[in-house]
Scaffold this motif. Structure first.
Motif, PDB file in Angstrom:
ATOM      1  N   CYS A 103      24.999 -22.571 -43.717  1.00 16.16           N
ATOM      2  CA  CYS A 103      25.119 -21.378 -44.557  1.00 16.16           C
ATOM      3  C   CYS A 103      24.154 -21.467 -45.739  1.00 16.16           C
ATOM      4  O   CYS A 103      24.184 -22.449 -46.490  1.00 16.16           O
ATOM      5  CB  CYS A 103      26.559 -21.239 -45.055  1.00 16.16           C
ATOM      6  N   HIS A 147      30.670  -6.774 -51.152  1.00 14.11           N
ATOM      7  CA  HIS A 147      31.116  -8.165 -51.312  1.00 14.11           C
ATOM      8  C   HIS A 147      32.549  -8.273 -51.832  1.00 14.11           C
ATOM      9  O   HIS A 147      32.896  -9.192 -52.578  1.00 14.11           O
ATOM     10  CB  HIS A 147      30.181  -8.959 -52.225  1.00 14.11           C
ATOM     11  N   HIS A 185      21.803 -19.048 -48.879  1.00 12.30           N
ATOM     12  CA  HIS A 185      21.697 -17.837 -49.680  1.00 12.30           C
ATOM     13  C   HIS A 185      20.223 -17.679 -50.064  1.00 12.30           C
ATOM     14  O   HIS A 185      19.615 -18.647 -50.538  1.00 12.30           O
ATOM     15  CB  HIS A 185      22.555 -17.936 -50.944  1.00 12.30           C
ATOM     16  N   THR A 242      25.065  -9.484 -44.510  1.00 12.47           N
ATOM     17  CA  THR A 242      24.681  -8.730 -45.688  1.00 12.47           C
ATOM     18  C   THR A 242      25.621  -7.572 -45.965  1.00 12.47           C
ATOM     19  O   THR A 242      26.093  -6.913 -45.029  1.00 12.47           O
ATOM     20  CB  THR A 242      23.229  -8.219 -45.531  1.00 12.47           C
ATOM     21  N   ALA A 271      24.696 -23.412 -51.629  1.00 15.48           N
ATOM     22  CA  ALA A 271      25.160 -23.110 -52.983  1.00 15.48           C
ATOM     23  C   ALA A 271      25.970 -24.255 -53.592  1.00 15.48           C
ATOM     24  O   ALA A 271      26.030 -24.393 -54.817  1.00 15.48           O
ATOM     25  CB  ALA A 271      26.000 -21.838 -52.973  1.00 15.48           C
ATOM     26  N   ASP A 310      23.442 -11.329 -50.242  1.00 17.94           N
ATOM     27  CA  ASP A 310      24.189 -10.401 -51.088  1.00 17.94           C
ATOM     28  C   ASP A 310      23.491 -10.143 -52.417  1.00 17.94           C
ATOM     29  O   ASP A 310      24.003  -9.403 -53.256  1.00 17.94           O
ATOM     30  CB  ASP A 310      25.620 -10.896 -51.324  1.00 17.94           C
ATOM     31  N   ASP A 323      26.603 -25.863 -46.991  1.00 16.68           N
ATOM     32  CA  ASP A 323      26.367 -24.612 -47.717  1.00 16.68           C
ATOM     33  C   ASP A 323      25.464 -24.925 -48.902  1.00 16.68           C
ATOM     34  O   ASP A 323      25.812 -25.747 -49.756  1.00 16.68           O
ATOM     35  CB  ASP A 323      27.715 -24.045 -48.184  1.00 16.68           C
ATOM     36  N   HIS A 372      28.808  -8.260 -44.229  1.00 10.38           N
ATOM     37  CA  HIS A 372      29.296  -9.126 -45.313  1.00 10.38           C
ATOM     38  C   HIS A 372      30.012  -8.261 -46.357  1.00 10.38           C
ATOM     39  O   HIS A 372      29.853  -8.446 -47.553  1.00 10.38           O
ATOM     40  CB  HIS A 372      28.124  -9.883 -45.932  1.00 10.38           C
ATOM     41  N   ASP A 410      23.690 -15.605 -46.274  1.00 13.38           N
ATOM     42  CA  ASP A 410      24.486 -14.586 -46.959  1.00 13.38           C
ATOM     43  C   ASP A 410      23.568 -13.858 -47.933  1.00 13.38           C
ATOM     44  O   ASP A 410      23.273 -14.349 -49.033  1.00 13.38           O
ATOM     45  CB  ASP A 410      25.650 -15.227 -47.710  1.00 13.38           C
TER      46      ASP A 410
END
Length: 295
Positions: free
Chosen positions: A244, A119, A246, A90, A200, A46, A198, A115, A44
């Protein structure tokens, strides 16, 4: 009390029935010949957009900018060196902020997917449609290819209208499956991910404005062990894993090194496929088309 419990159970039952009408599992899902398991590496990208949207403190903004300036390049280099085709989700705005990175990822054969525009998905359907069109056009203009996938909260109707074939959002199942809107229309394939896979959730400090007691700076060995165990479980079943990441999180040097070791470990087993999400979606749509959509 019994009557009240009965009412609650009836409401839950109705909710379950409504949810079941929206989802369609793929019976006897199988991969192309010689493939035991599909692994999607997704990022992702972003940058600082979500941080600004949430009005987070300067440290979080700096982390987001690190992802755009450094982290994304490290991930592209990692995927290229390991012959992994990743999917980069993105926002359209990122094409204005970091166009070189988007073009470089596309030139390496990685998928550039939607994405959202910035966002977020506006509540107003007309503004939502405008955001989706703008994001789609920006991604196509920058990458040279029209996106077919998204990771977003966009309504199915809007996505289908713009030619999208899959969403990678939510955790209703552990395998690719079909989802319909609340009216049982506008079918999309969903490629699920889960927050247990993920980055994060393990590596973030001051994530979403959380207090000190909620901070998570986890050892990379522990995270890779958890992801390896998830991989092994799905490998035994001929299943699917969507990892996933980042760029501002996994783009840190020590985590890049850990991811490289994880990919190399996966490669020691035969029949592991590292496609883009679009590749997985097209395989499912062709080999296992939605039953209700075709009826």
């Amino acid at each position: 009390m019994t009557d009240q419990n009965d009412d609650v159970l009836a409401d839950i039952g109705a909710a379950v029935a409504g949810t079941d009408r929206r989802y369609e599992r793929i019976a006897n899902l199988a991969w192309p010949k010689g493939v035991q398991m599909a692994v999607n590496f997704t990022a992702d990208f972003d940058a600082m957009l979500l941080r600004r949207l949430l009005n987070e403190p300067p440290m979080q903004l700096a982390k987001g900018e690190f992802g755009g300036r450094v982290g994304i390049w490290r991930l592209i280099e990692l995927f290229d060196s390991q012959q992994v085709k990743a999917t980069i989700f993105t926002p359209g705005r990122i094409c204005e902020l970091y166009p070189r990175a988007v073009r470089a990822a596309a030139a390496s054969g990685h998928e550039i997917a939607d994405h959202m525009w910035e966002h977020r998905v506006p509540d107003d359907p007309a503004l939502e449609a405008d955001h989706l069109r703008r994001a789609t056009a920006a991604l196509e203009r920058t990458s040279g290819r029209r996106p077919v996938g998204t990771r977003s909260w966009h309504r199915h109707e809007a996505l289908v209208r713009e030619g999208y074939i899959y969403n990678s959002h939510g955790s209703a199942d552990h395998l690719p499956h079909y989802e319909y809107d609340k009216d049982g229309k506008n079918c999309l394939l969903n490629l699920p991910f889960h927050y247990a896979i993920d980055d994060a959730m393990f590596y973030s400090f001051a994530w979403l404005g959380s207090g000190n007691a909620a901070q998570r700076i986890t050892d990379t060995d522990r995270v890779m062990d958890l992801w390896w165990q998830a991989f092994q479980q799905q490998y035994a079943q001929g299943g699917y894993l969507n990892i996933c990441m980042h760029p501002f999180v996994s783009g840190r040097a020590l985590r890049i090194a850990a991811l490289e070791q994880l990919i190399q470990r996966m490669k020691t087993l035969p029949g592991v496929w590292f496609p883009t999400c679009a590749d997985v979606a097209r395989h499912c749509l062709q080999a296992f088309p939605a039953r209700r959509a075709a009826a």
